[in-house]
Design a protein around this motif. Structure first.
Motif, PDB file in Angstrom:
ATOM      1  N   ALA A  42       1.043   5.471  -4.232  1.00 11.04           N
ATOM      2  CA  ALA A  42       1.372   5.149  -5.616  1.00 11.04           C
ATOM      3  C   ALA A  42       1.948   6.356  -6.344  1.00 11.04           C
ATOM      4  O   ALA A  42       1.580   7.504  -6.060  1.00 11.04           O
ATOM      5  CB  ALA A  42       0.124   4.662  -6.353  1.00 11.04           C
ATOM      6  N   SER A  43       2.838   6.088  -7.280  1.00 11.98           N
ATOM      7  CA  SER A  43       3.425   7.163  -8.078  1.00 11.98           C
ATOM      8  C   SER A  43       2.431   7.652  -9.125  1.00 11.98           C
ATOM      9  O   SER A  43       1.514   6.924  -9.534  1.00 11.98           O
ATOM     10  CB  SER A  43       4.689   6.660  -8.781  1.00 11.98           C
ATOM     11  N   ASP A  44       2.618   8.889  -9.569  1.00 13.40           N
ATOM     12  CA  ASP A  44       1.800   9.415 -10.658  1.00 13.40           C
ATOM     13  C   ASP A  44       1.935   8.529 -11.898  1.00 13.40           C
ATOM     14  O   ASP A  44       0.966   8.309 -12.623  1.00 13.40           O
ATOM     15  CB  ASP A  44       2.224  10.846 -10.995  1.00 13.40           C
ATOM     16  N   ARG A  45       3.156   8.054 -12.141  1.00 13.46           N
ATOM     17  CA  ARG A  45       3.389   7.219 -13.322  1.00 13.46           C
ATOM     18  C   ARG A  45       2.504   5.974 -13.302  1.00 13.46           C
ATOM     19  O   ARG A  45       1.854   5.642 -14.292  1.00 13.46           O
ATOM     20  CB  ARG A  45       4.861   6.803 -13.374  1.00 13.46           C
ATOM     21  N   LYS A  46       2.476   5.284 -12.174  1.00 15.94           N
ATOM     22  CA  LYS A  46       1.693   4.054 -12.080  1.00 15.94           C
ATOM     23  C   LYS A  46       0.208   4.331 -12.269  1.00 15.94           C
ATOM     24  O   LYS A  46      -0.498   3.600 -12.964  1.00 15.94           O
ATOM     25  CB  LYS A  46       1.917   3.392 -10.719  1.00 15.94           C
ATOM     26  N   LEU A  47      -0.275   5.386 -11.650  1.00 14.15           N
ATOM     27  CA  LEU A  47      -1.689   5.703 -11.750  1.00 14.15           C
ATOM     28  C   LEU A  47      -2.052   6.121 -13.175  1.00 14.15           C
ATOM     29  O   LEU A  47      -3.121   5.788 -13.686  1.00 14.15           O
ATOM     30  CB  LEU A  47      -2.052   6.794 -10.747  1.00 14.15           C
ATOM     31  N   ARG A  48      -1.155   6.855 -13.819  1.00 13.44           N
ATOM     32  CA  ARG A  48      -1.407   7.222 -15.209  1.00 13.44           C
ATOM     33  C   ARG A  48      -1.446   5.966 -16.082  1.00 13.44           C
ATOM     34  O   ARG A  48      -2.317   5.821 -16.952  1.00 13.44           O
ATOM     35  CB  ARG A  48      -0.328   8.177 -15.717  1.00 13.44           C
ATOM     36  N   LEU A  49      -0.522   5.040 -15.841  1.00 11.10           N
ATOM     37  CA  LEU A  49      -0.503   3.802 -16.638  1.00 11.10           C
ATOM     38  C   LEU A  49      -1.760   2.975 -16.404  1.00 11.10           C
ATOM     39  O   LEU A  49      -2.244   2.306 -17.325  1.00 11.10           O
ATOM     40  CB  LEU A  49       0.752   2.986 -16.331  1.00 11.10           C
ATOM     41  N   PHE A  50      -2.302   3.021 -15.196  1.00 15.27           N
ATOM     42  CA  PHE A  50      -3.583   2.341 -14.961  1.00 15.27           C
ATOM     43  C   PHE A  50      -4.680   2.959 -15.823  1.00 15.27           C
ATOM     44  O   PHE A  50      -5.447   2.256 -16.482  1.00 15.27           O
ATOM     45  CB  PHE A  50      -3.989   2.407 -13.487  1.00 15.27           C
ATOM     46  N   ALA A  51      -4.767   4.293 -15.802  1.00 15.81           N
ATOM     47  CA  ALA A  51      -5.781   4.977 -16.604  1.00 15.81           C
ATOM     48  C   ALA A  51      -5.614   4.638 -18.083  1.00 15.81           C
ATOM     49  O   ALA A  51      -6.594   4.424 -18.807  1.00 15.81           O
ATOM     50  CB  ALA A  51      -5.697   6.485 -16.379  1.00 15.81           C
ATOM     51  N   LEU A  52      -4.374   4.555 -18.537  1.00 15.28           N
ATOM     52  CA  LEU A  52      -4.119   4.245 -19.945  1.00 15.28           C
ATOM     53  C   LEU A  52      -4.431   2.791 -20.258  1.00 15.28           C
ATOM     54  O   LEU A  52      -4.892   2.469 -21.368  1.00 15.28           O
ATOM     55  CB  LEU A  52      -2.669   4.581 -20.297  1.00 15.28           C
ATOM     56  N   ALA A  53      -4.208   1.883 -19.308  1.00 17.06           N
ATOM     57  CA  ALA A  53      -4.588   0.486 -19.521  1.00 17.06           C
ATOM     58  C   ALA A  53      -6.102   0.370 -19.655  1.00 17.06           C
ATOM     59  O   ALA A  53      -6.609  -0.400 -20.493  1.00 17.06           O
ATOM     60  CB  ALA A  53      -4.088  -0.382 -18.366  1.00 17.06           C
ATOM     61  N   CYS A  54      -6.847   1.136 -18.856  1.00 13.97           N
ATOM     62  CA  CYS A  54      -8.301   1.177 -19.010  1.00 13.97           C
ATOM     63  C   CYS A  54      -8.674   1.727 -20.387  1.00 13.97           C
ATOM     64  O   CYS A  54      -9.610   1.243 -21.038  1.00 13.97           O
ATOM     65  CB  CYS A  54      -8.927   2.046 -17.924  1.00 13.97           C
ATOM     66  N   SER A  55      -7.927   2.730 -20.841  1.00 15.19           N
ATOM     67  CA  SER A  55      -8.196   3.327 -22.150  1.00 15.19           C
ATOM     68  C   SER A  55      -7.955   2.318 -23.258  1.00 15.19           C
ATOM     69  O   SER A  55      -8.734   2.237 -24.220  1.00 15.19           O
ATOM     70  CB  SER A  55      -7.312   4.565 -22.354  1.00 15.19           C
TER      71      SER A  55
END
Length: 203
Positions: free
Chosen positions: A23-36
Motif C-alpha cells: 500500500a502507498s503511504d497516501r492510502k495508509l494515511r487516508l485510512f488513519a484520517l478516516a479513523c480520525s
C-alpha cells in the motif's frame, strides 16, 4: 491471508499487516484520517476538522509540509490509529454506561472494541478494495462525465453521488460488477475510495 479472510475479517490489524509493502503511504494515511474523522464525529479526540483536512491535503501533495508524521512508517501509523480508536471507543462506552458491575463493564468494553474493529475493517476494504481481484479498467470508461463526477466526489466528499457515477460508468460501457456494486453500496465511503482513486489515477 486468503480472500475469505480478507472479506470476513473483523480485526483490521491483520489486514493492515497484509498491506505492508503493498500500500502507498497516501492510502495508509487516508485510512488513519478516516479513523480520525470517525472518532471526531463521536467527540473522542481533540483534533479539529481543519487539522484532518490539512493532513488530507498533505496526503494529496496539495501542501508541502507535514508537521506530524514526516518519515513515518505508515503501516505502523495506520495500525496504531486503528488500535487507539478501538480502545478509546471501548473506554468511552464503559464510562458512559457507568455500570457498577465490573463484569458487565468488561463485556461492554469488549463488545465496543469488536464493533469498532468491524468498522475499521470496512474502512480498509473501502480504501483498498479486494486485493485478490484484479481490476483492469478500460480507459474508454474515463469519459469527461465520469472523470468530472469522480473528481467532484473526491473534492467535495460527495459520496452520495457515487450511484450517479455508477450510472455514468455504465453509459461509458463499464459492466464490472465489483465497481458498480461498490458505487451503489451503502459504504462506508471515504476519501481514498478505491473506485474513485482508480478513475482519477491515484494510488
Amino acid at each position: 491471508m486468503t480472500e475469505a479472510e480478507w472479506l470476513m475479517a473483523t480485526d483490521p490489524i491483520p489486514l493492515l499487516e497484509f498491506l505492508r509493502d503493498r500500500a502507498s503511504d497516501r492510502k495508509l494515511r487516508l485510512f488513519a484520517l478516516a479513523c480520525s474523522r470517525r472518532a471526531l464525529s463521536h467527540g473522542r479526540i481533540a483534533w479539529t476538522v481543519s487539522a484532518i483536512e490539512a493532513n488530507e491535503q498533505y496526503a494529496d501533495e496539495q501542501v508541502s509540509t507535514d508537521s506530524t508524521n514526516r518519515d513515518s512508517d505508515f503501516v505502523t501509523l495506520a495500525i496504531e490509529t486503528a488500535r487507539q480508536f478501538a480502545d478509546t471507543e471501548a473506554w468511552n462506552t464503559v464510562v458512559n454506561a457507568a455500570n457498577p458491575d465490573y463484569a458487565v463493564e468488561i463485556a461492554t468494553q469488549n463488545a465496543a472494541r469488536a464493533a469498532e474493529g468491524v468498522a475499521h475493517c470496512d474502512l480498509v476494504r473501502e480504501l483498498f478494495g479486494n486485493p485478490f481481484h484484479s481490476i483492469s479498467h478500460d480507459p474508454a470508461w474515463r469519459t469527461e462525465a465520469v472523470v468530472g463526477l469522480a473528481a467532484g466526489v473526491y473534492a467535495d466528499r460527495a459520496f452520495d453521488r457515487l450511484p450517479v457515477l455508477a450510472d455514468a460508468l455504465e453509459d461509458a460501457g463499464c459492466a464490472d460488477a465489483d465497481i458498480l456494486t461498490h458505487c451503489r453500496g451503502p459504504g462506508p465511503h471515504v476519501r481514498g475510495c478505491w473506485v474513485v482513486d482508480l478513475l482519477l489515477g491515484k494510488s
